[in-house]
Write a protein that holds these residues in place. Structure first.
Motif, PDB file in Angstrom:
ATOM      1  N   GLN A 275       0.825  -1.210   0.000  1.00  0.00           N
ATOM      2  CA  GLN A 275       0.000   0.000   0.000  1.00  0.00           C
ATOM      3  C   GLN A 275       0.861   1.262   0.000  1.00  0.00           C
ATOM      4  OE1 GLN A 275      -3.056  -0.210  -0.631  1.00  0.00           O
ATOM      5  NE2 GLN A 275      -3.362  -2.398  -0.248  1.00  0.00           N
ATOM      6  N   TYR A 276       1.978   1.206   0.660  1.00  0.00           N
ATOM      7  CA  TYR A 276       2.874   2.366   0.703  1.00  0.00           C
ATOM      8  C   TYR A 276       3.402   2.682  -0.702  1.00  0.00           C
ATOM      9  CZ  TYR A 276       6.768   5.393   2.063  1.00  0.00           C
ATOM     10  OH  TYR A 276       7.645   6.457   2.196  1.00  0.00           O
ATOM     11  N   ILE A 277       3.739   1.632  -1.462  1.00  0.00           N
ATOM     12  CA  ILE A 277       4.216   1.842  -2.831  1.00  0.00           C
ATOM     13  C   ILE A 277       3.073   2.257  -3.742  1.00  0.00           C
ATOM     14  CG2 ILE A 277       5.145   0.653  -4.858  1.00  0.00           C
ATOM     15  CD1 ILE A 277       6.955  -0.922  -3.022  1.00  0.00           C
ATOM     16  N   TYR A 278       1.901   1.640  -3.575  1.00  0.00           N
ATOM     17  CA  TYR A 278       0.743   1.984  -4.408  1.00  0.00           C
ATOM     18  C   TYR A 278       0.373   3.456  -4.253  1.00  0.00           C
ATOM     19  CZ  TYR A 278      -0.404  -2.891  -5.605  1.00  0.00           C
ATOM     20  OH  TYR A 278      -0.394  -4.151  -6.100  1.00  0.00           O
ATOM     21  N   TYR A 279       0.482   3.957  -3.034  1.00  0.00           N
ATOM     22  CA  TYR A 279       0.103   5.343  -2.765  1.00  0.00           C
ATOM     23  C   TYR A 279       1.349   6.141  -2.359  1.00  0.00           C
ATOM     24  CZ  TYR A 279      -4.631   3.485  -2.775  1.00  0.00           C
ATOM     25  OH  TYR A 279      -5.801   2.873  -3.135  1.00  0.00           O
ATOM     26  N   ALA A 280       2.384   6.055  -3.196  1.00  0.00           N
ATOM     27  CA  ALA A 280       3.689   6.646  -2.861  1.00  0.00           C
ATOM     28  C   ALA A 280       3.593   8.137  -2.594  1.00  0.00           C
ATOM     29  CB  ALA A 280       4.678   6.371  -3.981  1.00  0.00           C
TER      30      ALA A 280
ATOM     31  N   ALA B  69       0.860   9.648  -1.585  1.00  0.00           N
ATOM     32  CA  ALA B  69      -0.256   9.931  -0.668  1.00  0.00           C
ATOM     33  C   ALA B  69      -0.226   8.945   0.493  1.00  0.00           C
ATOM     34  CB  ALA B  69      -1.587   9.847  -1.409  1.00  0.00           C
ATOM     35  N   PRO B  70       0.764   9.065   1.359  1.00  0.00           N
ATOM     36  CA  PRO B  70       0.859   8.115   2.492  1.00  0.00           C
ATOM     37  C   PRO B  70      -0.375   8.134   3.395  1.00  0.00           C
ATOM     38  CG  PRO B  70       2.339  10.000   2.792  1.00  0.00           C
ATOM     39  CD  PRO B  70       1.849  10.063   1.388  1.00  0.00           C
ATOM     40  N   ALA B  71      -1.057   9.265   3.466  1.00  0.00           N
ATOM     41  CA  ALA B  71      -2.266   9.313   4.291  1.00  0.00           C
ATOM     42  C   ALA B  71      -3.328   8.358   3.746  1.00  0.00           C
ATOM     43  CB  ALA B  71      -2.814  10.744   4.332  1.00  0.00           C
ATOM     44  N   GLU B  72      -3.411   8.245   2.399  1.00  0.00           N
ATOM     45  CA  GLU B  72      -4.377   7.319   1.790  1.00  0.00           C
ATOM     46  C   GLU B  72      -3.968   5.878   2.054  1.00  0.00           C
ATOM     47  OE1 GLU B  72      -7.745   6.063  -0.330  1.00  0.00           O
ATOM     48  OE2 GLU B  72      -7.180   7.960   0.629  1.00  0.00           O
ATOM     49  N   ALA B  73      -2.664   5.616   1.990  1.00  0.00           N
ATOM     50  CA  ALA B  73      -2.184   4.263   2.299  1.00  0.00           C
ATOM     51  C   ALA B  73      -2.531   3.884   3.735  1.00  0.00           C
ATOM     52  CB  ALA B  73      -0.677   4.183   2.071  1.00  0.00           C
ATOM     53  N   ALA B  74      -2.346   4.836   4.662  1.00  0.00           N
ATOM     54  CA  ALA B  74      -2.683   4.578   6.075  1.00  0.00           C
ATOM     55  C   ALA B  74      -4.175   4.328   6.230  1.00  0.00           C
ATOM     56  CB  ALA B  74      -2.239   5.763   6.942  1.00  0.00           C
ATOM     57  N   ARG B  75      -4.983   5.074   5.497  1.00  0.00           N
ATOM     58  CA  ARG B  75      -6.434   4.881   5.585  1.00  0.00           C
ATOM     59  C   ARG B  75      -6.820   3.481   5.107  1.00  0.00           C
ATOM     60  NH1 ARG B  75     -10.867   4.743   2.747  1.00  0.00           N
ATOM     61  NH2 ARG B  75      -9.756   4.949   0.761  1.00  0.00           N
ATOM     62  N   ILE B  76      -6.230   3.042   3.988  1.00  0.00           N
ATOM     63  CA  ILE B  76      -6.526   1.704   3.452  1.00  0.00           C
ATOM     64  C   ILE B  76      -6.127   0.630   4.480  1.00  0.00           C
ATOM     65  CG2 ILE B  76      -5.922   0.024   1.655  1.00  0.00           C
ATOM     66  CD1 ILE B  76      -7.697   2.240   0.618  1.00  0.00           C
ATOM     67  N   LEU B  77      -4.988   0.833   5.142  1.00  0.00           N
ATOM     68  CA  LEU B  77      -4.500  -0.141   6.122  1.00  0.00           C
ATOM     69  C   LEU B  77      -5.204  -0.003   7.478  1.00  0.00           C
ATOM     70  CD1 LEU B  77      -0.707   0.232   5.281  1.00  0.00           C
ATOM     71  CD2 LEU B  77      -2.085  -1.832   4.924  1.00  0.00           C
ATOM     72  N   ASN B  78      -5.986   1.076   7.622  1.00  0.00           N
ATOM     73  CA  ASN B  78      -6.716   1.341   8.865  1.00  0.00           C
ATOM     74  C   ASN B  78      -5.758   1.544  10.037  1.00  0.00           C
ATOM     75  OD1 ASN B  78      -9.117   1.797  10.290  1.00  0.00           O
ATOM     76  ND2 ASN B  78      -9.260  -0.345  10.949  1.00  0.00           N
ATOM     77  N   ILE B  79      -4.713   2.331   9.769  1.00  0.00           N
ATOM     78  CA  ILE B  79      -3.752   2.660  10.812  1.00  0.00           C
ATOM     79  C   ILE B  79      -3.455   4.154  10.749  1.00  0.00           C
ATOM     80  CG2 ILE B  79      -2.674   0.372  10.869  1.00  0.00           C
ATOM     81  CD1 ILE B  79      -0.432   1.473   9.111  1.00  0.00           C
ATOM     82  N   HIS B  80      -2.822   4.683  11.801  1.00  0.00           N
ATOM     83  CA  HIS B  80      -2.415   6.087  11.813  1.00  0.00           C
ATOM     84  C   HIS B  80      -1.205   6.268  10.890  1.00  0.00           C
ATOM     85  CE1 HIS B  80      -0.879   9.963  13.309  1.00  0.00           C
ATOM     86  NE2 HIS B  80      -2.136  10.174  13.719  1.00  0.00           N
ATOM     87  N   LYS B  81      -1.050   7.461  10.334  1.00  0.00           N
ATOM     88  CA  LYS B  81       0.059   7.715   9.419  1.00  0.00           C
ATOM     89  C   LYS B  81       1.410   7.505  10.104  1.00  0.00           C
ATOM     90  CE  LYS B  81       0.659  11.879   7.740  1.00  0.00           C
ATOM     91  NZ  LYS B  81       0.541  13.108   6.884  1.00  0.00           N
ATOM     92  N   ASN B  82       1.505   7.851  11.389  1.00  0.00           N
ATOM     93  CA  ASN B  82       2.767   7.642  12.106  1.00  0.00           C
ATOM     94  C   ASN B  82       3.094   6.152  12.227  1.00  0.00           C
ATOM     95  OD1 ASN B  82       3.107  10.372  12.424  1.00  0.00           O
ATOM     96  ND2 ASN B  82       2.192  10.443  14.493  1.00  0.00           N
ATOM     97  N   THR B  83       2.031   5.349  12.401  1.00  0.00           N
ATOM     98  CA  THR B  83       2.230   3.899  12.456  1.00  0.00           C
ATOM     99  C   THR B  83       2.744   3.379  11.114  1.00  0.00           C
ATOM    100  OG1 THR B  83       0.417   3.712  14.046  1.00  0.00           O
ATOM    101  CG2 THR B  83       1.117   1.686  12.954  1.00  0.00           C
ATOM    102  N   LEU B  84       2.206   3.938  10.029  1.00  0.00           N
ATOM    103  CA  LEU B  84       2.680   3.557   8.694  1.00  0.00           C
ATOM    104  C   LEU B  84       4.164   3.831   8.560  1.00  0.00           C
ATOM    105  CD1 LEU B  84       2.240   2.765   5.696  1.00  0.00           C
ATOM    106  CD2 LEU B  84       1.706   5.179   5.271  1.00  0.00           C
ATOM    107  N   PHE B  85       4.604   5.014   8.950  1.00  0.00           N
ATOM    108  CA  PHE B  85       6.021   5.359   8.816  1.00  0.00           C
ATOM    109  C   PHE B  85       6.898   4.484   9.717  1.00  0.00           C
ATOM    110  CE2 PHE B  85       4.411   9.765   7.538  1.00  0.00           C
ATOM    111  CZ  PHE B  85       4.553   9.478   6.174  1.00  0.00           C
TER     112      PHE B  85
END
Length: 405
Positions: free
Chosen positions: A349-354, A356-372
């Motif tokens: 998801q991070y690569i798919y939404y390179a 737009a990390p906020a969109e990747a976090a939304r898809i994964l249902n996690i906070h953006k900080n958790t994504l990073f």
């Protein structure tokens, strides 16, 4: 003394030639290549101009060299021959082999359906005296053409066949007359834009449109005009311009796509193209998209959206896909399996939404900080940086190939 008779060896050769010729024609009939295809094949056997016309003098099909001989005229996009031409065909008819070298005339045969006359086939001598083979051949064609005409009536393919012959030539890659190439608007009146597309439509079994499928074919005419369609090799092949393409496909899963699904029909759509000489290639692309749609139960498949599927099939047919995976991908798959983590999906998801990390976090249902945080952990586990396009593209391709399989 011999009079118009072959010796035993000559007759044997003629019979073999006739049998092989009829076998080829019946193969074309069984392959559903259409009336014009049969007429073209018959024309090659006679090596002379010929024409098939119905009782109203409407031209059903003709060879490319027939127009100067039979004086075809167009009206409302339908070709006819006049009464004088029909009278000349009948009056110049050569009825036996003995007289074939004495007069410049025609060979004719009447086509019937249930003893009702529906059409006539005429072959012009063209300064080449008819041989015994020609007389034997024309007398064999009645049943063949009657079967094809009955099939056309079943499918209500009663429109003028001349434009259809051009469409068949295009998808077969035959040389196209320069006049047609330069004046396609005259011959393909539906082509209102430079952009063209080809669609191949069939049922789930790649079966023909005869019998129970004739109703579906009739319904297709609500979406695609009849003069833009031909039956070819048990499928319906349609040509359309950008305007019709937008109507059919630019509304998401619209009416046409629902129609395909409701009738268990599948369509493969080519790329957009402009040069008529590219039609053969685009027909193959439409077939490739259709086959992918059939395999994956997608009723409408576009070649432009099938690139990765095609690459996947080409690679998997000769190699183990795992050998093509970026090491980071295989490392994450193994780590997730052993530790119950979801790093593979996070990286995807991070690569798919390179951008737009906020969109990747939304898809994964996690906070953006958790994504990073996860991405940092992934980089530590795999050694990747995600700073270079080459690295990112290899990882992306690896993920997509795995997903498709």
């Amino acid at each position: 003394m011999k009079t118009n008779q072959y010796d035993t060896d000559q007759w044997r050769g003629t019979d073999i030639k006739l049998a092989l010729s009829m076998q080829k024609l019946y193969e074309g009939l069984c392959a559903n290549k259409g009336l014009q295809y049969l007429i073209d094949q018959i024309g090659e056997l006679f090596e002379r101009p010929l024409i098939l016309y119905d009782t109203s003098r409407k031209v059903l099909a003709a060879t490319n060299d027939a127009e100067p001989v039979f004086h075809m005229t167009s009206g409302n996009e339908i070709c006819f021959i006049n009464e004088e031409t029909v009278s000349w065909i009948h009056s110049s008819r050569i009825v036996d082999y003995a007289s074939s070298a004495l007069a410049q005339g025609t060979l004719c045969i009447t086509i019937t359906i249930d003893v009702i006359k529906v059409a006539e086939l005429a072959v012009y001598e063209a300064d080449i005296p008819f041989q015994e083979f020609d007389f034997l051949l024309i007398n064999k064609l009645g049943a063949l053409l009657s079967t094809q005409l009955q099939r056309s009536i079943l499918l209500k393919l009663d429109h003028n066949q001349i434009p259809s012959s051009i469409l068949a030539d295009l998808i077969e890659g035959k040389p196209i007359n320069d006049t047609i190439l330069n004046n396609r608007g005259r011959y393909l009146k539906w082509a209102r834009t430079e952009a063209l597309y080809i669609a191949v439509v069939c049922d789930s079994r790649r079966g023909s449109f005869e019998g129970t499928k004739s109703a579906a074919f009739q319904a297709l005419k609500r979406y695609i005009p009849i003069d833009q369609m031909i039956i070819y090799e048990s499928s319906m092949v349609a040509f359309f311009d950008q305007i019709l393409y937008d109507v059919l496909f630019d509304n998401g899963e619209g009416t046409f796509q629902r129609f395909l699904a409701e009738n268990n029909l599948y369509a493969g759509i080519s790329q957009r193209y402009a040069a008529l000489t590219d039609s053969r290639k685009q027909y193959r692309y439409a077939i490739a998209a259709l086959e992918i749609g059939l395999t994956r139960k997608r009723h409408c498949s576009f070649f432009n959206q099938c690139t990765l599927y095609i690459l996947s099939e080409l690679v998997s047919s000769q190699y183990d896909l795992m050998d093509f995976c970026h090491p980071a991908v295989t490392t994450l798959l193994k780590y997730d399996e052993e530790h119950g983590t979801v790093y593979f999906d996070t990286l995807k998801q991070y690569i798919y939404y390179a951008s737009a990390p906020a969109e990747a976090a939304r898809i994964l249902n996690i906070h953006k900080n958790t994504l990073f945080y996860r991405i940092k952990k992934i980089k530590e586990l795999t050694g990747i940086t995600l700073d270079f396009g080459d690295e990112i593209s290899k990882i992306f391709l690896s993920i997509r190939l795995l997903e498709l399989n």
